[in-house]
Design a protein around this motif. Structure first.
Motif, mmCIF file in Angstrom:
data_model
loop_
_atom_site.group_PDB
_atom_site.id
_atom_site.type_symbol
_atom_site.label_atom_id
_atom_site.label_comp_id
_atom_site.label_asym_id
_atom_site.label_seq_id
_atom_site.Cartn_x
_atom_site.Cartn_y
_atom_site.Cartn_z
ATOM 1 N N ASN A 114 38.699 35.871 37.253
ATOM 2 C CA ASN A 114 37.656 36.686 36.434
ATOM 3 C C ASN A 114 37.319 37.968 37.225
ATOM 4 O O ASN A 114 37.143 39.022 37.115
ATOM 5 N N GLY A 137 37.611 41.745 37.701
ATOM 6 C CA GLY A 137 36.539 42.549 37.687
ATOM 7 C C GLY A 137 36.329 43.666 38.506
ATOM 8 O O GLY A 137 35.792 44.587 38.584
ATOM 9 N N SER A 162 38.564 46.220 37.303
ATOM 10 C CA SER A 162 37.882 47.551 36.248
ATOM 11 C C SER A 162 36.945 47.983 37.221
ATOM 12 O O SER A 162 37.391 49.327 36.649
#
Length: 109
Positions: A45, A49, A52
């Motif tokens: 994750n 992150g 992105s």
């Protein structure tokens, strides 16, 4: 210029707090697999992150270069700085994990 370094630091502190184990408790073997799974999920994750943020920064840069009137130079620069800081933090965490791994592997048994 608010790059939300405090929130990044707070998030990293929360992750550290979640990984600490109680000193006197022994964990059964089936829970070890669960914690490894949680760690890998947390790590995935975090990397997603950062990815992105970098993709968003790249997209904003391209839109600004193409003349999008809804974007200002300041917004684009802030997005680039945020993604850069997030990437640097990820690299530092990776370096510390590798250093810890090497230290553990060099310990005598």
């Amino acid at each position: 210029m608010d790059v939300k370094a405090n929130s990044l630091y707070q998030e990293m502190q929360n992750m550290i707090g979640q990984t600490r184990l109680p000193v006197n408790e022994l964990q059964p073997t089936n829970e070890v697999n669960t914690s490894a799974s949680e760690f890998s999920t947390m790590l995935k994750n975090a990397v997603d992150g950062v990815n992105s943020m970098q993709l968003e920064s790249k997209n904003m840069t391209q839109r600004f270069e193409m003349g999008d009137p809804n974007l200002s130079l300041a917004e684009v620069m802030l997005a680039k700085e945020r993604s850069g800081i997030a990437f640097e933090a990820t690299v530092q965490v990776r370096n510390k994990v590798l250093e810890a791994y090497k230290t553990i592997m060099n310990m005598p048994v």
